[in-house]
Enzyme design. Structure first.
Site, PDB file in Angstrom:
ATOM      1  N   PHE A  83       0.872  -1.178   0.000  1.00 17.30           N
ATOM      2  CA  PHE A  83       0.000   0.000   0.000  1.00 17.30           C
ATOM      3  C   PHE A  83       0.906   1.223   0.000  1.00 17.30           C
ATOM      4  O   PHE A  83       1.705   1.406   0.931  1.00 17.30           O
ATOM      5  CB  PHE A  83      -0.850  -0.050   1.266  1.00 17.30           C
ATOM      6  CG  PHE A  83      -1.766   1.115   1.493  1.00 17.30           C
ATOM      7  CD1 PHE A  83      -2.956   1.240   0.790  1.00 17.30           C
ATOM      8  CD2 PHE A  83      -1.469   2.062   2.471  1.00 17.30           C
ATOM      9  CE1 PHE A  83      -3.822   2.297   1.053  1.00 17.30           C
ATOM     10  CE2 PHE A  83      -2.336   3.108   2.734  1.00 17.30           C
ATOM     11  CZ  PHE A  83      -3.515   3.228   2.024  1.00 17.30           C
ATOM     12  N   ALA A  84       0.818   2.041  -1.035  1.00 16.07           N
ATOM     13  CA  ALA A  84       1.770   3.154  -1.191  1.00 16.07           C
ATOM     14  C   ALA A  84       1.035   4.494  -1.127  1.00 16.07           C
ATOM     15  O   ALA A  84       0.546   4.988  -2.145  1.00 16.07           O
ATOM     16  CB  ALA A  84       2.536   3.000  -2.497  1.00 16.07           C
TER      17      ALA A  84
ATOM     18  N   THR B 218       2.179   7.063   1.724  1.00 16.40           N
ATOM     19  CA  THR B 218       3.130   8.024   2.305  1.00 16.40           C
ATOM     20  C   THR B 218       4.177   8.469   1.290  1.00 16.40           C
ATOM     21  O   THR B 218       4.634   7.678   0.454  1.00 16.40           O
ATOM     22  CB  THR B 218       3.819   7.373   3.523  1.00 16.40           C
ATOM     23  OG1 THR B 218       2.817   6.939   4.431  1.00 16.40           O
ATOM     24  CG2 THR B 218       4.766   8.335   4.216  1.00 16.40           C
TER      25      THR B 218
ATOM     26  N   ASP C  24      -9.354   2.261   8.015  1.00 17.17           N
ATOM     27  CA  ASP C  24     -10.311   1.931   9.097  1.00 17.17           C
ATOM     28  C   ASP C  24     -10.209   0.470   9.478  1.00 17.17           C
ATOM     29  O   ASP C  24     -10.198   0.106  10.649  1.00 17.17           O
ATOM     30  CB  ASP C  24     -11.762   2.126   8.601  1.00 17.17           C
ATOM     31  CG  ASP C  24     -12.242   3.531   8.831  1.00 17.17           C
ATOM     32  OD1 ASP C  24     -11.556   4.289   9.522  1.00 17.17           O
ATOM     33  OD2 ASP C  24     -13.309   3.860   8.276  1.00 17.17           O
TER      34      ASP C  24
ATOM     35  N   ARG D 196      12.235 -16.082  39.052  1.00 21.15           N
ATOM     36  CA  ARG D 196      13.348 -15.237  39.502  1.00 21.15           C
ATOM     37  C   ARG D 196      13.112 -14.814  40.956  1.00 21.15           C
ATOM     38  O   ARG D 196      12.061 -14.247  41.260  1.00 21.15           O
ATOM     39  CB  ARG D 196      13.416 -13.982  38.607  1.00 21.15           C
ATOM     40  CG  ARG D 196      14.331 -12.901  39.094  1.00 21.15           C
ATOM     41  CD  ARG D 196      15.784 -13.224  38.820  1.00 21.15           C
ATOM     42  NE  ARG D 196      16.659 -12.151  39.244  1.00 21.15           N
ATOM     43  CZ  ARG D 196      17.977 -12.276  39.348  1.00 21.15           C
ATOM     44  NH1 ARG D 196      18.565 -13.429  39.048  1.00 21.15           N
ATOM     45  NH2 ARG D 196      18.703 -11.259  39.739  1.00 21.15           N
TER      46      ARG D 196
ATOM     47  N   GLN E  75      11.043  -3.655  32.829  1.00 22.29           N
ATOM     48  CA  GLN E  75      11.260  -3.377  34.255  1.00 22.29           C
ATOM     49  C   GLN E  75      11.167  -4.647  35.092  1.00 22.29           C
ATOM     50  O   GLN E  75      11.985  -4.894  35.975  1.00 22.29           O
ATOM     51  CB  GLN E  75      10.217  -2.351  34.721  1.00 22.29           C
ATOM     52  CG  GLN E  75      10.634  -1.558  35.943  1.00 22.29           C
ATOM     53  CD  GLN E  75      11.871  -0.708  35.664  1.00 22.29           C
ATOM     54  OE1 GLN E  75      12.175  -0.382  34.534  1.00 22.29           O
ATOM     55  NE2 GLN E  75      12.599  -0.388  36.720  1.00 22.29           N
TER      56      GLN E  75
ATOM     57  N   GLU F 245       0.019   3.481   9.964  1.00 23.32           N
ATOM     58  CA  GLU F 245      -1.443   3.482   9.773  1.00 23.32           C
ATOM     59  C   GLU F 245      -2.093   4.607  10.595  1.00 23.32           C
ATOM     60  O   GLU F 245      -3.184   4.459  11.131  1.00 23.32           O
ATOM     61  CB  GLU F 245      -2.029   2.100  10.074  1.00 23.32           C
ATOM     62  CG  GLU F 245      -1.401   1.046   9.175  1.00 23.32           C
ATOM     63  CD  GLU F 245      -2.284  -0.147   8.873  1.00 23.32           C
ATOM     64  OE1 GLU F 245      -3.495  -0.064   9.059  1.00 23.32           O
ATOM     65  OE2 GLU F 245      -1.719  -1.154   8.402  1.00 23.32           O
ATOM     66  N   GLY F 246      -1.390   5.739  10.666  1.00 29.50           N
ATOM     67  CA  GLY F 246      -1.871   6.898  11.419  1.00 29.50           C
ATOM     68  C   GLY F 246      -1.250   6.932  12.800  1.00 29.50           C
ATOM     69  O   GLY F 246      -1.402   5.991  13.585  1.00 29.50           O
TER      70      GLY F 246
ATOM     71  N   SER G 171      -0.546   8.170  16.746  1.00 22.69           N
ATOM     72  CA  SER G 171      -1.509   8.329  17.857  1.00 22.69           C
ATOM     73  C   SER G 171      -2.185   9.701  17.796  1.00 22.69           C
ATOM     74  O   SER G 171      -3.371   9.824  18.113  1.00 22.69           O
ATOM     75  CB  SER G 171      -0.792   8.170  19.202  1.00 22.69           C
ATOM     76  OG  SER G 171      -0.493   6.808  19.407  1.00 22.69           O
TER      77      SER G 171
END
Ligand SMILES: Cc1cc2nc3c(=O)[nH]c(=O)nc-3n(C[C@H](O)[C@H](O)[C@H](O)COP(=O)(O)OP(=O)(O)OC[C@H]3O[C@@H](n4cnc5c(N)ncnc54)[C@H](O)[C@@H]3O)c2cc1C
Length: 381
Positions: free
Chosen positions: A122-123, A125, A239, A267, A335, A362-363, A365
């Site tokens: 999918f092109a 950008t 979507d 651990r 952590q 894909e967008g 945030s």
């Protein structure tokens, strides 16, 4: 139409075993080689993974969004690059054709996309058009029965091996999204060239590269939808893609939580397993709660999409929440593992790097936030 429950359960079970027995043992190798072994790609083809979302009449499995999301969760339990191998065929690379293709276009391509013989990309950008994807500059100029494409697409997943690109290019003089049309562009057309794969932070084994168009003559019959409809098609594709990515985020989070529980119960420090220290338990509880919330959001939205509801806002919310959530879960995993979390042998630092991408492609945030706010305001709450 949904599969019957028994067939679907058997499919989930097969994918789960494939992930556990075939893919997970190869994670370090994929990271080192930056490639998915050919025999794994062949097994994925045999299982039908390239055609999950393509209708049965074209040789796919024809899964509903809910079913696809459940597979996405299973595939999330290993290196995300494995899913990317067929991810563009299932999602952004093929869905423009599925949603807006003519019967002739579908018959020409979908059976080979579903079987994995043809890999799609999918092109959208470009170097100067990322989040503002309606501002693409790649031009498609009508010349008799072809369109001549000129421009550069950037960071295109699977460009290194794609046979067919869904390309958004500007056909009209209008500024912004209204002048954009979508095209099916076979890789072997003269003037089309692929750049060197980029060096990147994570998701080794899934490559991105530039796709360059130098006066590429694309048959007018390869246009998807009407002139000027390309951006609308791209947004509909995204979507669905966002919900798919969100499901993968849920799977990675569930995998990381299981890894953390395994490590924390074996651990020991201060004379007992670290899982018995309440500050570690707090991190496990936060990760589990957020992963459960993301799973519920993804699957409920998938059900709503299958029922024909408008889920633009909910898909953006699922992608936003799930991708941010898995980032927090991966951070807590490092952590909980302590020093081992930072050391390559344990695989946690690799997933920490891998999941960072989910908040970007894909967008980003921020773009999801914009969509969520816009749709919420439009709906009045
Ligand atoms: C590994 C990888 C694979 C990819 N695969 C594909 C692919 O297959 N096909 C494809 O077409 N693209 C692909 N992309 C591109 C990806 O979708 C874009 O990188 C992404 O949409 C962001 O665009 P950008 O990188 O130009 O960032 P920019 O748009 O320049 O954004 C930079 C920062 O500004 C923020 N920002 C931008 N606009 C606003 C605003 N209005 N309000 C607030 N903040 C804003 C962004 O959120 C981000 O934080 C891929 C990228 C990567 C890294």
């Amino acid at each position: 139409m949904a599969l019957d429950p028994e067939t679907f359960d058997a499919l989930i079970d097969t994918v789960r075993r494939f992930v556990a027995e075939r893919l997970r043992p190869l994670e370090a190798q994929v990271e080192a080689d930056d490639a998915i072994p050919a025999e794994i790609v062949a097994e994925m083809r045999d299982m039908g993974l390239f055609g999950l979302s393509i209708a049965e009449e074209y040789g796919g499995l024809g899964l509903t969004m809910y079913e696809e999301a459940r597979i996405g969760i299973e595939m999330g339990r290993t290196t995300p690059a494995f899913r990317s191998t067929f991810g563009t065929n299932v999602g952004i690379g093929s869905q423009g054709l599925v949603m807006a293709g003519t019967p002739e276009q579908k018959a020409q391509w979908l059976p080979r996309i579903a079987s994995g013989e043809v890999v799609t990309s999918f092109a959208l950008t470009e170097p100067d058009a990322g989040s503002d994807s309606g501002s693409v500059k790649t031009r498609a100029v009508k010349d008799g029965d072809v369109y001549r494409l000129t421009g550069t697409k950037r960071y295109i997943t699977n460009a290194d091996k794609a046979d067919l690109f869904t390309v958004m290019a500007r056909t009209g003089p209008e500024v912004g999204a209204r002048g954009v049309s979508a095209f099916l562009v076979p890789r072997d057309l003269p003037g089309l060239s692929i750049g060197e794969p980029e060096k990147k932070m994570g998701q080794k084994g899934a490559k991105v590269a530039d796709v360059n168009f130098d006066d590429v003559a694309v048959p007018a019959a390869n246009r998807l939808g009407a002139e000027g409809e390309g951006f609308k098609i791209a947004m509909r594709v995204l979507d669905r893609g966002r919900l798919h990515i969100a499901s993968v985020c849920v799977g990675v989070a569930e995998r990381l939580i299981a890894d953390c529980v395994g490590y924390a119960t074996t651990r020991s420090q201060f004379g007992k397993p670290i899982a018995e220290h309440q500050l570690i338990q707090g991190m496990i509880a936060d990760s589990k709660t957020e992963a459960l919330a993301a799973r519920a959001l993804v699957l409920e939205t998938a059900h709503a999409k299958d029922a024909g509801k408008d889920v633009v806002m909910e898909s953006a919310a699922a992608k936003y929440y799930a991708s941010e959530m898995v980032g927090r879960v991966a951070d807590r995993a490092v952590q909980i593992y302590g020093g081992a979390g930072y050391i390559a042998d344990y695989g946690i630092e690799r997933l920490y790097r891998d999941v960072r991408l989910f908040r970007i492609y894909e967008g980003t945030s921020q773009i999801q936030q914009i969509i969520i706010a816009r749709e919420t305001i439009k709906r009045g709450g």
